[in-house]
Design an enzyme around this catalytic site. Structure first.
Site, short mmCIF file in Angstrom:
data_model
loop_
_atom_site.label_atom_id
_atom_site.label_comp_id
_atom_site.label_asym_id
_atom_site.label_seq_id
_atom_site.Cartn_x
_atom_site.Cartn_y
_atom_site.Cartn_z
N GLY A 1 43.99 41.82 30.63
CA GLY A 1 43.16 42.45 30.18
C GLY A 1 42.18 43.28 30.80
O GLY A 1 41.60 44.24 30.82
N CYS A 2 42.51 43.21 32.01
CA CYS A 2 42.08 43.38 33.45
C CYS A 2 40.70 42.94 33.87
O CYS A 2 39.77 43.38 33.26
CB CYS A 2 42.08 44.94 33.34
SG CYS A 2 42.07 45.38 35.33
N ALA A 3 40.77 42.06 34.75
CA ALA A 3 39.33 41.53 35.35
C ALA A 3 39.61 41.96 36.71
O ALA A 3 40.65 42.29 37.43
CB ALA A 3 39.48 40.09 35.33
N CYS B 1 40.88 49.33 32.48
CA CYS B 1 40.50 48.27 33.57
C CYS B 1 41.90 48.75 34.98
O CYS B 1 42.64 48.17 34.85
CB CYS B 1 40.57 46.83 33.26
SG CYS B 1 40.08 46.00 34.68
#
Lengths: 294, 294
Positions: A118-120, B119
């Site tokens: 989800g992209c951190a 992201c």
């Protein structure tokens, strides 16, 4: 056009009419005719922690303070119980500065970056997994009647979700009541805004349910667990690692929640099947779009 | 269950039956009955550039080499025409090392991080905008008959998209033919895999269309433009900044592409409305889910 659902039960609900969040843009349609549509605003917000620039996030810009605090908290840069002494949001400069009484160890955190599904950004991946080792989630009963009620109410709440796929929403709930419904173009922004709200309002986590429109990835499961929330539910699907982590950390994971149907792949023991499936919302195409406008 | 669409026109198409990409997991359903479902695998992949660890990405793990090269390229860490001397993928260690003939300036890039709405990580935000200044996209005609054909074919291609919201897909197309259909749990992974494929296969960009299932955020528009592709289309919606950037860089931006309908908010001049709207796929609930299984 649907009648707006009552949103007075919410503490925070999306405000599709808020002028600052959308913009009218003109273009052409398939026939060549001029058309004007409403599109969601997306703005950069640069987050500082005690004078150190941390990240620039793209956001719809409705809750910059909650986003900043929640982001820092979920990245492990603000400890539980951290003494936040000030939050300064500058709308013109598009910056928000979070100040704390003590210095924090963000320098280590910045060193190794993880881009998850989800992209951190920012958290050492190993740290995230280690951080989970200390997490204990409370037993907390989960009644299926609550899941059905939440699903029904959330799916009929008007949102900025003007057309399929535009916005991601996440809702903090207590039993059968949705409390804080956050949306954003970035799925993790919505979760971070909720985390920030909980920190600044001093809200408990162990008695809550987190409902999301997105998939139940490892990232989402980790965030939910680290926020101390024992139940995560979505109408969408799972990933294998999300399931593994949920099982390891003892989180109740509910996916494919549509109408009266759902699948529970972790934390079964919290479930109390008290509902009459007839109470569930029909799994109709209309209910699939959360209060979507034509 | 739908008959599988012909996928022999594709150079790369999703393989829902690939054993390594999904796992059977057991849980319970709303009645308490045991249920076994298929969930998508999600694995960490650590990407190195010449011995320097860059990032760990969560991915379904089907094209690690394309993902690594495409990620580095789209982050500006591999120049156009960079001499790639080797790519080593170690399945056990879950790492991929990309080696180049010359050293690259990734250290600068790592310093400031941007988390955008979908992201991204690693690219200096200002650099991304600056990088666009040098981009010129070719005139390239875009026929509406192609959009309708692509939409129809892509929406009936079987995918890992087993239930709503689980997977993000992006397809590289040429005229009315879809060529390379990549999916992943991370929306930007799918785009990066396409970019990596184009680099390693030496494929041209100026004659291509990029079709995506996700929203047309600034991030997606920037990536598409920097890949040199002049047309970006989605069944989903826009963001205001995505539209602005598309207009500045001269990209044709098509959104809300469903059945015979669409909205064009940038790059109108490429459009040739040659299609009979009757040729378009019906905008039915079935076609909304790309080859989704029951």
């Amino acid at each position: 056009m649907q009648l707006p659902a009552k949103t007075d039960r919410y503490l925070i609900a999306p405000d599709p009419a808020a002028p600052r969040l959308t913009r009218a843009v003109t273009g052409t349609d398939q026939t060549g005719a001029a058309v004007e549509i409403s599109v969601v605003e997306e703005r950069p917000l640069t987050i500082f922690l005690n004078g150190q620039e941390i990240v620039t996030a793209m956001t719809i810009g409705d809750y910059p303070q909650y986003l900043a605090v929640g982001f820092l908290r979920n990245q492990g840069m603000l400890a539980d119980g951290e003494d936040i002494t000030g939050i300064s949001y500058d709308e013109e400069l598009e910056t928000v500065v979070v100040r704390t009484a003590s210095r924090t160890t963000y320098e280590e955190k910045m060193r190794k970056k993880t881009r998850t599904s989800g992209c951190a950004v920012g958290t050492v991946f190993g740290d995230m997994i280690e951080g989970l080792a200390g997490v204990t989630l409370p037993q907390a009963e989960l009644r299926t009647s609550w899941l059905y009620a939440l699903s029904k109410e959330i799916n009929t709440t008007p949102s900025l979700y003007l057309e399929a796929g535009a916005i991601h929403g996440t809702v903090l709930c207590k039993q059968d009541r949705p409390l804080v419904y956050m949306e954003d173009v970035g799925r993790h922004n919505a979760v971070d805004k909720i985390a920030g709200w909980m920190v600044l309002e001093g809200e408990s986590a162990g008695d809550k349910i987190l409902y999301t429109t997105g998939r139940l990835t490892s990232e989402m499961v980790i965030k939910t667990a680290m926020m101390g929330i024992p139940v995560l539910a979505s109408r969408s699907g799972f990933t294998a690692w999300g399931v593994e982590i949920a099982r390891e950390v003892g989180l109740t994971l509910i996916g494919r929640l549509r109408g009266q149907r759902f699948v529970c792949l972790a934390g079964e023991e919290r479930l109390v099947r008290d509902a009459d499936p007839a109470d569930a919302d029909e799994d109709s195409p209309k209910s699939r779009r959360k209060g979507a406008h034509a």
